[in-house]
Scaffold this motif. Structure first.
Motif, PDB file in Angstrom:
ATOM      1  N   THR A 263      62.297 161.959  17.527  1.00 11.64           N
ATOM      2  CA  THR A 263      62.481 163.407  17.428  1.00 11.64           C
ATOM      3  C   THR A 263      62.336 163.859  15.983  1.00 11.64           C
ATOM      4  OG1 THR A 263      63.967 163.501  19.346  1.00 11.64           O
ATOM      5  CG2 THR A 263      64.093 165.321  17.783  1.00 11.64           C
TER       6      THR A 263
ATOM      7  N   TRP B 243      53.885 161.316  15.561  1.00 15.99           N
ATOM      8  CA  TRP B 243      53.422 162.447  16.359  1.00 15.99           C
ATOM      9  C   TRP B 243      54.492 163.533  16.492  1.00 15.99           C
ATOM     10  CZ3 TRP B 243      48.920 164.272  17.160  1.00 15.99           C
ATOM     11  CH2 TRP B 243      47.808 163.425  17.192  1.00 15.99           C
ATOM     12  N   ALA B 244      55.772 163.154  16.502  1.00 18.09           N
ATOM     13  CA  ALA B 244      56.827 164.170  16.543  1.00 18.09           C
ATOM     14  C   ALA B 244      56.743 165.051  15.305  1.00 18.09           C
ATOM     15  CB  ALA B 244      58.197 163.499  16.640  1.00 18.09           C
TER      16      ALA B 244
ATOM     17  N   ALA C  75      49.251 168.394  22.427  1.00 23.59           N
ATOM     18  CA  ALA C  75      49.927 167.408  23.277  1.00 23.59           C
ATOM     19  C   ALA C  75      49.273 167.342  24.653  1.00 23.59           C
ATOM     20  CB  ALA C  75      51.407 167.755  23.407  1.00 23.59           C
TER      21      ALA C  75
ATOM     22  N   ALA D 211      55.816 165.032  25.653  1.00 21.45           N
ATOM     23  CA  ALA D 211      56.494 165.666  24.524  1.00 21.45           C
ATOM     24  C   ALA D 211      57.364 166.819  25.004  1.00 21.45           C
ATOM     25  CB  ALA D 211      55.478 166.169  23.499  1.00 21.45           C
TER      26      ALA D 211
ATOM     27  N   VAL E 229      60.989 168.652  18.067  1.00 22.03           N
ATOM     28  CA  VAL E 229      59.964 168.097  18.948  1.00 22.03           C
ATOM     29  C   VAL E 229      60.318 166.640  19.216  1.00 22.03           C
ATOM     30  CG1 VAL E 229      57.541 167.514  19.256  1.00 22.03           C
ATOM     31  CG2 VAL E 229      58.152 169.608  18.049  1.00 22.03           C
ATOM     32  N   THR E 230      60.311 166.263  20.483  1.00 21.30           N
ATOM     33  CA  THR E 230      60.570 164.887  20.877  1.00 21.30           C
ATOM     34  C   THR E 230      59.332 164.334  21.558  1.00 21.30           C
ATOM     35  OG1 THR E 230      62.949 165.253  21.163  1.00 21.30           O
ATOM     36  CG2 THR E 230      61.991 163.375  22.323  1.00 21.30           C
ATOM     37  N   VAL E 231      58.937 163.128  21.174  1.00 24.35           N
ATOM     38  CA  VAL E 231      57.756 162.484  21.740  1.00 24.35           C
ATOM     39  C   VAL E 231      58.148 161.141  22.338  1.00 24.35           C
ATOM     40  CG1 VAL E 231      55.503 161.437  21.223  1.00 24.35           C
ATOM     41  CG2 VAL E 231      56.150 163.623  20.178  1.00 24.35           C
TER      42      VAL E 231
END
Length: 323
Positions: free
Chosen positions: A226, A273-274, A289, A296, A260-262
């Motif tokens: 995150t 990427w987060a 995404a 995500a 943002v959580t990936v």
């Protein structure tokens, strides 16, 4: 084959990277964990020694001060992370950029006692856009790197995730197949619990100054990371500036995203990427995404409430309003 009643729960932890690492796992009873604990501590210590900007003698800082146009030998792990960082940078259109060490230091989020002031804010230079992918050449076959322009590299957006992957690889080597490892909020799970239930990871509500659970994510053979604006920030002229930098503006983020959580197979990539999606914002982030078929969760500030935008396998799910 061991049954669930013959498996014992173990919990190991320690300090690393200014926070703590944890390893929860199930294995045979009366397991001697001293060797495993030593290996886990060694794994994260190597990552910290190689990639920390806070250690003057780290391999990363040695690279930062190295002369231009010379091949510099680096550890295999560092070469791996640098290669991955450049790949995510290209795929995100530069939203993820490890050559922002000068910005991080200027805004008071780096090593040392510096803090941003109104005077320093007025004196910050205008951003100069350059492609890190062309300024930094990584030879992963020979584990060497060459700088073609002055760079102040910072791996805070990817090194912690790689450290989690190293914890996972450590337990893999001991034949442990049911575990949840993590450093701070970055986690990676393998298998399930003995009762066949997935590992449950609490999702923190993105509110500054309080620690409150917003929801729970279930993991099985996956990693999660995150990026948010609610942990580290500075206040100048009555405005809050989060620690994540926007390479395009040369300043901290200014968008509606709170977090943002990936979810990915690699915590290193989930971590990077987060950050990238956080920089891209509440419109471009979900769009990319979807294009990349990612998993995500975007948390958008909507007045005093939050709106969740969920992408699963690249498919947009129903948007949810939360308090």
């Amino acid at each position: 084959m061991k049954t669930s009643t013959e498996l014992q729960r173990y919990s190991l932890n320690g300090e690393t990277m200014g926070t703590r690492y944890t390893a929860l796992f199930y294995a045979e009873t009366e397991l001697d964990t001293r060797t495993i604990s030593h290996s886990l501590a060694g794994a994260v210590a190597r990552v910290d020694q190689q990639m920390s900007t806070w250690k003057p003698d780290s391999d990363l800082n040695r690279l930062n001060t190295a002369p231009l146009q010379e091949w510099i030998a680096v550890p295999e792990e560092l070469a791996t992370v640098l290669s991955a960082a450049l790949r995510v940078s290209r795929q995100s259109g530069g939203a993820f950029d490890i050559a922002i060490g000068d910005l991080i230091d200027a805004w008071g989020f780096g090593p040392g006692e510096r803090s941003i002031t109104e005077l320093a804010l007025d004196g910050l230079p205008a951003p100069t856009r350059r492609s890190t992918s062309t300024a930094l050449i990584v030879d992963s076959q020979r584990n060497q790197v060459r700088k073609q322009a002055p760079l102040n590299l910072n791996l805070n957006g990817i090194a912690k995730g790689f450290g989690v992957d190293e914890l996972a690889r450590c337990l893999d080597r001991y034949g442990i197949t049911r575990y949840l490892v993590g450093i701070d909020g970055e986690m990676r799970a393998r298998g399930s619990k003995p009762d066949a239930q997935p590992w449950a990871v609490a999702m923190e509500k993105p509110c500054r100054g309080v620690r409150e659970v917003m929801g729970v994510m279930e993991l099985c053979d996956a990693a999660i990371a995150t990026s948010g604006d609610y942990r580290h920030w500075v206040d100048v002229r009555g405005q809050s500036f989060a620690h994540t930098m926007n390479p395009a503006t040369g300043a901290p983020l200014c968008n509606a995203l709170a977090a943002v959580t990936v979810v990915s197979g690699s915590c290193m990539l989930a971590d990077a990427w987060a950050t990238a999606l956080m920089v891209l914002g509440e419109t471009q982030g979900p769009r990319l995404a979807q294009e990349r078929a990612m998993d995500a969760l975007f948390v958008v500030r909507d007045g005093s409430q939050f709106k969740e935008i969920s992408i699963v396998g690249g498919q947009l799910q129903a948007q949810v309003q939360t308090r």
